[in-house]
Design a protein around this motif. Structure first.
Motif, short mmCIF file in Angstrom:
data_model
loop_
_atom_site.label_atom_id
_atom_site.label_comp_id
_atom_site.label_asym_id
_atom_site.label_seq_id
_atom_site.Cartn_x
_atom_site.Cartn_y
_atom_site.Cartn_z
N SER A 1 0.76 -0.73 -0.19
CA SER A 1 0.10 -0.24 0.23
C SER A 1 1.04 1.43 -0.04
N HIS A 2 0.12 2.11 0.13
CA HIS A 2 1.12 4.05 -0.38
C HIS A 2 1.88 4.02 1.19
N TYR A 3 0.92 3.34 2.35
CA TYR A 3 2.11 3.45 3.64
C TYR A 3 3.13 2.80 3.48
N GLU A 4 2.46 1.88 3.23
CA GLU A 4 3.88 0.75 2.95
C GLU A 4 5.17 0.34 2.99
N GLN B 1 19.50 1.45 10.51
CA GLN B 1 19.88 2.79 11.95
C GLN B 1 18.23 2.38 12.90
N VAL B 2 17.99 2.19 14.08
CA VAL B 2 16.97 2.15 14.85
C VAL B 2 16.00 3.29 14.86
N PHE B 3 14.48 3.19 14.35
CA PHE B 3 13.44 4.34 14.37
C PHE B 3 12.76 3.84 15.16
N THR B 4 12.12 4.90 15.93
CA THR B 4 11.41 4.70 17.05
C THR B 4 9.74 4.58 16.07
N LYS B 5 8.82 4.41 16.81
CA LYS B 5 7.98 4.39 16.01
C LYS B 5 6.95 5.82 15.27
N GLU B 6 7.20 6.81 16.56
CA GLU B 6 7.18 8.03 17.02
C GLU B 6 8.07 8.52 15.67
N LYS C 1 -0.50 2.39 14.65
CA LYS C 1 -1.01 2.81 12.64
C LYS C 1 1.00 1.89 12.57
N VAL C 2 1.42 2.33 12.65
CA VAL C 2 3.15 1.60 12.87
C VAL C 2 3.18 0.39 12.68
N GLU C 3 2.94 -0.08 14.20
CA GLU C 3 2.67 -1.85 14.18
C GLU C 3 1.97 -2.62 12.82
N CYS C 4 0.57 -1.85 11.82
CA CYS C 4 0.06 -2.35 11.58
C CYS C 4 1.29 -2.45 10.44
N GLY D 1 1.69 -5.15 8.07
CA GLY D 1 1.95 -5.85 6.23
C GLY D 1 2.77 -5.65 5.59
N ILE D 2 3.67 -4.86 5.54
CA ILE D 2 4.79 -5.34 5.60
C ILE D 2 5.62 -6.87 5.42
N ARG D 3 5.73 -6.79 6.40
CA ARG D 3 6.20 -8.66 6.52
C ARG D 3 5.45 -9.41 6.04
#
Length: 143
Positions: free
Chosen positions: A70-73, A86-91, A108-111, A115-117
């Motif tokens: 999807s667009h956001y994925e 590089q490690v990113f927080t969900k925020e 939102k980020v977990e979803c 989906g990507i995985r």
């Protein structure tokens, strides 16, 4: 020049069109290990161990098969792939991808990551997006 961080050697290598993925892998590794990485504004193609990302076309190929995100994925995947290891927080991921005011950022980020995985598992057993427990996520090129 000394001290400018450049190696100063030229290497000429000829690749067949069918071997272009090798050149992509070499260029990616040079970027990663040179410390320069791949900037967000750089729209060059990205490839790591069986996966290729074409930002200008918004396409991802895994094992030479197109992965439909999807667009956001796609935006989440691209953001992580552009900053390998590089490690990113969900925020931080949320702020890099969405333009709206954060509401329930974690879900939102977990979803998106889920989906990507799930979509990538159809084509590869590699886990490109790693969970860093208690922190967030990173794109791992060495898995």
């Amino acid at each position: 020049m000394k001290g400018d961080g450049k190696i100063g050697y030229i290497l000429l290598v000829e690749f067949k069109n069918s071997e272009k993925f090798i050149l992509d892998e070499i260029m990616t590794m040079l970027n990663v290990y040179s410390g320069e990485g791949i900037s967000e504004t750089n729209n060059r193609n990205i490839s790591f161990h069986g996966i290729a990302v074409y930002p200008d076309q918004r396409r991802i190929l895994a094992a030479d098969k197109e992965v439909f995100l999807s667009h956001y994925e796609f935006d989440v995947f691209l953001h992580l792939a552009q900053h390998p290891r590089q490690v990113f927080t969900k925020e931080q991921i949320y702020e890099a991808v969405w333009d709206d005011i954060p509401v329930n950022v974690d879900a939102k980020v977990e979803c998106m990551i889920y989906g990507i995985r799930k979509k990538l598992r159809k084509y590869t057993d590699r886990e490109y997006i790693q969970t860093v427990w208690g922190v967030g996520y990173k794109f791992d090129t060495g898995t």
